[in-house]
Scaffold this active site. Structure first.
Site, short mmCIF file in Angstrom:
data_model
loop_
_atom_site.label_atom_id
_atom_site.label_comp_id
_atom_site.label_asym_id
_atom_site.label_seq_id
_atom_site.Cartn_x
_atom_site.Cartn_y
_atom_site.Cartn_z
N GLN A 168 -15.98 54.44 -24.10
CA GLN A 168 -17.01 54.46 -25.14
C GLN A 168 -17.01 55.78 -25.89
O GLN A 168 -17.46 55.85 -27.03
CB GLN A 168 -18.41 54.21 -24.53
CG GLN A 168 -18.60 52.83 -23.96
CD GLN A 168 -18.68 51.72 -25.01
OE1 GLN A 168 -18.89 51.96 -26.18
NE2 GLN A 168 -18.49 50.49 -24.58
N CYS A 312 -19.48 42.36 -20.57
CA CYS A 312 -18.75 41.61 -19.55
C CYS A 312 -19.68 41.12 -18.45
O CYS A 312 -19.28 40.33 -17.61
CB CYS A 312 -17.60 42.44 -18.98
SG CYS A 312 -18.07 44.10 -18.67
N1 PLP Z 1 -15.24 51.10 -19.47
C1 PLP Z 1 -16.27 51.08 -20.33
C2 PLP Z 1 -17.21 52.24 -20.37
C3 PLP Z 1 -16.48 49.98 -21.16
O1 PLP Z 1 -17.51 49.96 -22.00
C4 PLP Z 1 -15.56 48.90 -21.09
C5 PLP Z 1 -15.75 47.69 -21.92
O2 PLP Z 1 -16.75 47.05 -21.90
C6 PLP Z 1 -14.49 48.97 -20.19
C7 PLP Z 1 -14.37 50.09 -19.39
C8 PLP Z 1 -13.50 47.87 -20.04
O3 PLP Z 1 -12.56 47.92 -21.09
P1 PLP Z 1 -11.73 46.62 -21.49
O4 PLP Z 1 -12.69 45.68 -22.15
O5 PLP Z 1 -10.68 47.14 -22.43
O6 PLP Z 1 -11.14 46.06 -20.26
#
Ligand code: PLP
Length: 362
Positions: A168, A312
């Site tokens: 982020q 997610c």
């Molecule tokens: N780390 C953080 C702080 C996130 O906000 C996200 C995504 O939501 C992720 C990791 C995961 O990244 P990705 O969606 O590319 O797997």
């Protein structure tokens, strides 16, 4: 539709897409192939690697391309360094859940009420067995920027490797500055206007890293799998643009964030709490005292796309672990909404969004 969920994902930037297209069509070779077509693709990956390295202030050999932030986080928390991990309790699920699979085990570092992992809290959990400390640069639910400088000092004193999820932070904080404090950082493309499914784990030379994905000899035999050439090219272009235009973008979203928060405070006064301190300019998490059931669905029906926390976990019935870590009750944690702003967000959208929120909560 008003989209205020840029912390969940962003659209692909035009310049980024243009840079990617040749590697989806005419220059489609496998970068591991020795022939001309393969060498063209390998050259593109090598240029992208050099560009990412330059932006982050590391050597190209310290850049490992991954399928995104989740893979980079898992790889780090499970396979970086020796010993037990100390993992902040506000980390993204990719780190928190990944930590449960670390062979040497892990402990959680508590956060305070403002969503900050204080150096004192880190110091409290460090033991001679701690080999790895995981504290994100900025939280994805509240936007709270973490005190990495002090935490980095502690890790150096105690000889622990410091890993920071910068997924982020990449759009709004100086990555060179953060990477200089850490032994490893994770990045993801789709939060910075590159496509989904590409990212990187940066690991400084000399830090022990074991492979997570067995396979071919890609990424110095540490990460098997044919590289996503177009994605990697797009990621490097988008990362360069995000860091180059960081201050301009921060000014744009920061002004919108201020406007949004003023309007929310005026409309709800004490019945809306803005969560977190020292936040990124693009994220505002609000806990509404009088949030009706299914508020997010109501907002969506009224034309406003936002989320209750991490995208997610949007289908999960569980309250946000970040809000719980900040000392909120489960019931309070369920009344939280994350609003996040982006390059395309306008003043008009903010004003309209506030009207929709008022309608749905009154
Ligand atoms: N780390 C953080 C702080 C996130 O906000 C996200 C995504 O939501 C992720 C990791 C995961 O990244 P990705 O969606 O590319 O797997």
């Amino acid at each position: 539709m008003i989209y205020l969920d840029y912390a969940a994902t962003t659209p692909v930037d035009g310049e980024t897409l243009e840079a990617m297209l040749p590697y989806l069509k005419e220059s489609f070779g496998n970068p591991d192939s020795a022939h001309t077509a393969g060498r063209a693709a390998a050259r593109a990956v090598s240029e992208a690697r050099a560009q990412v390295a330059e932006i982050v202030g590391v050597s190209p050999l310290e850049v490992y391309f991954t399928s995104g932030g989740t893979e980079a986080d898992n790889w780090a928390v499970r396979f970086l360094a020796e010993g037990r991990a100390a993992v902040s309790s506000i980390e993204h699920a990719a780190v928190i859940e990944g930590a449960k699979l670390r062979k040497q085990g892990h402990v959680l570092i508590p956060a305070d009420k403002s969503g900050t992992v204080t150096p004192a809290a880190v110091s409290d959990v460090l033991t001679p067995e701690t080999g790895l400390v995981c504290v994100m640069a900025a939280n994805n639910e509240t936007g709270a920027v973490q005190p990495l400088k002090e935490i980095s000092g502690l890790c150096q004193e105690r000889n622990a490797v410091l890993f920071s999820d910068c997924v982020q932070a990449a759009g709004y904080l100086d990555l060179k500055e953060i990477a200089a404090l850490c032994d490893a950082v994770a990045l993801s493309g789709h939060k910075i206007y590159a496509p989904k499914g590409v990212g990187a784990l940066i690991v400084k030379r000399g830090v022990k890293l074991a492979p997570m994905i067995a396979g071919g000899e890609q990424e110095r035999s540490l990460r098997g799998g044919t590289l996503n050439v177009a994605g990697i090219v797009g990621f490097s272009v988008a990362l360069a643009k995000a860091q180059r235009e960081r201050e301009k973008n921060a000014k744009h979203v920061g002004a919108l964030q201020t406007l949004f928060e003023e309007k929310i405070k005026a409309a709800f006064s004490d019945s809306a709490v803005i969560d977190g301190e020292n936040r990124l300019p693009n994220i505002t998490h609000v806990t509404f005292e009088n949030a009706p059931n299914a508020l997010l669905a109501k907002l969506d029906l009224a034309g406003l796309c936002v989320s209750g926390g991490a995208a997610c976990s949007a289908h999960s019935a569980l309250p946000s672990h970040v809000m719980l870590a900040m000392g909120r009750s489960e019931e309070e944690a369920r009344r939280g909404v994350r609003f996040s702003f982006g390059r395309e967000t306008t003043r008009e959208e903010i004003l309209k969004a506030v009207d929709i929120i008022k309608e749905c909560i009154s």
